[in-house]
Design an enzyme around this catalytic site. Structure first.
Site, short mmCIF file in Angstrom:
data_model
loop_
_atom_site.label_atom_id
_atom_site.label_comp_id
_atom_site.label_asym_id
_atom_site.label_seq_id
_atom_site.Cartn_x
_atom_site.Cartn_y
_atom_site.Cartn_z
N ASP A 180 -9.18 -0.83 0.27
CA ASP A 180 -10.50 -1.39 0.61
C ASP A 180 -10.52 -1.82 2.07
OD1 ASP A 180 -8.92 -3.60 0.33
OD2 ASP A 180 -10.19 -4.64 -1.12
N GLU B 99 2.14 -8.71 0.33
CA GLU B 99 1.57 -8.73 1.68
C GLU B 99 1.82 -10.07 2.36
OE1 GLU B 99 -2.39 -7.16 2.08
OE2 GLU B 99 -2.60 -7.87 4.14
O1 KIV Z 1 -6.63 -2.15 1.60
C1 KIV Z 1 -5.50 -1.95 2.07
O2 KIV Z 1 -5.32 -1.21 3.04
C2 KIV Z 1 -4.38 -2.62 1.44
C3 KIV Z 1 -3.06 -2.54 2.13
C4 KIV Z 1 -3.05 -3.42 3.31
C5 KIV Z 1 -1.93 -2.81 1.22
O3 KIV Z 1 -4.52 -3.23 0.43
#
Ligand code: KIV
Length: 278
Positions: free
Chosen positions: A58, A196
């Site tokens: 997202d 994260e």
């Molecule tokens: O939306 C995204 O790109 C993510 C990554 C940062 C893991 O969730």
């Protein structure tokens, strides 16, 4: 039963990477390489280069649509990006983020959203942010046959609750909650968990305590794999500079220089030549 240690090629010489392959990578100690993708052309290049997992993140809300947060992107928009990515992929596992508002607090809604993603895009799995509160959703999705990746630590869909993008789980109580959430997600059946922006020591400990792979972003080298937003890794979005981003290219400069040369050629009537004309 054979006790031979499986080599990288035993595990990775497959037509398709599946959730089972990721499990085998964890057992064999082979780190998982994951990047984001949002469109057909990039997905085809990343897949052709041998990436294991493509995340239709997202983060499309930021890097594709220019929003400040991931909150505005809709389920329909995520499905559109996922359809484009799936068309470009032959080998990688394609995982799609369930966006903000498509699952929170309602496992029936989570199931309906997951089914739409799988049916309409042809992707292979979904990712949900959150710990204990998403366990009923994970269970429902799995009952329907939909593999789920978890996401703990800094979960950008909760940015207004956190109030800041700083490192998460530095305090003992939040670290304990993250340890418990990781175990709950594994027990609920998640096939992997993104960690994260948490301290490296905590990510290493959690990774060792789980039998499913962890995929880190800003979580140090002790995770079972790593993920970056492709636009950050390739130097397309250069206004985002946390220490965990490594730039493998400076495509912003390469594109700007190419465009400047094109403009010059057009102005000088150096393009097109007779050979480039009919
Ligand atoms: O939306 C995204 O790109 C993510 C990554 C940062 C893991 O969730």
């Amino acid at each position: 039963m054979s006790t031979r240690i499986r080599t990288v090629s035993d595990v990775l010489d497959v037509k398709r990477i599946t959730t089972q392959t990721l499990q085998e990578m964890k057992v064999a100690g082979i780190p998982v390489a994951m990047l984001t993708a949002y469109d057909f052309t990039s997905a085809r290049i990343l897949d052709g280069a041998g990436i294991d997992v493509l995340l239709v993140g997202d983060s499309a809300s930021n890097v594709m649509a220019g929003h400040e947060t991931t909150l505005p992107i809709t389920l329909e928009q995520m499905i559109y990006h996922a359809q484009c990515v799936v068309r470009g992929v032959q080998r990688a596992l394609v995982v799609v983020d369930l966006p903000f508002g498509s699952f929170q607090g309602n496992s029936r809604k989570a199931l309906a959203s997951g089914i739409r993603v799988m049916k309409e895009s042809g992707a292979h799995a979904v990712k949900l942010e959150g710990g204990q509160t998403i366990v009923p959703s994970v269970e429902r999705l799995l009952e329907a046959g939909i593999p789920v990746m978890g996401h703990l630590g800094l979960t950008p869909q909760s940015i207004y609750r956190f109030g800041t993008y700083k490192v998460r789980a530095e305090e003992d109580d939040e670290a304990d909650r993250l340890r418990e959430d990781a175990i709950l997600l594994e027990r609920a059946g998640c096939f992997a968990i993104v960690l994260e922006k948490i301290p490296a020591a905590l990510a290493t400990e959690v990774s060792r305590s789980l039998s499913i792979p962890t995929i880190g972003i800003g979580a140090g080298g002790g995770c079972d794999g790593q993920v970056l937003v492709t636009h950050d890794a390739l130097g397309l979005s250069t206004d985002f500079n946390p220490r965990f981003v490594r730039r493998y290219a400076h495509l912003d400069r390469a594109i700007a220089e190419s465009v400047q040369r094109y403009i010059e050629d057009v102005r000088d009537r150096a393009f097109p030549t007779d050979e480039e004309s009919y």
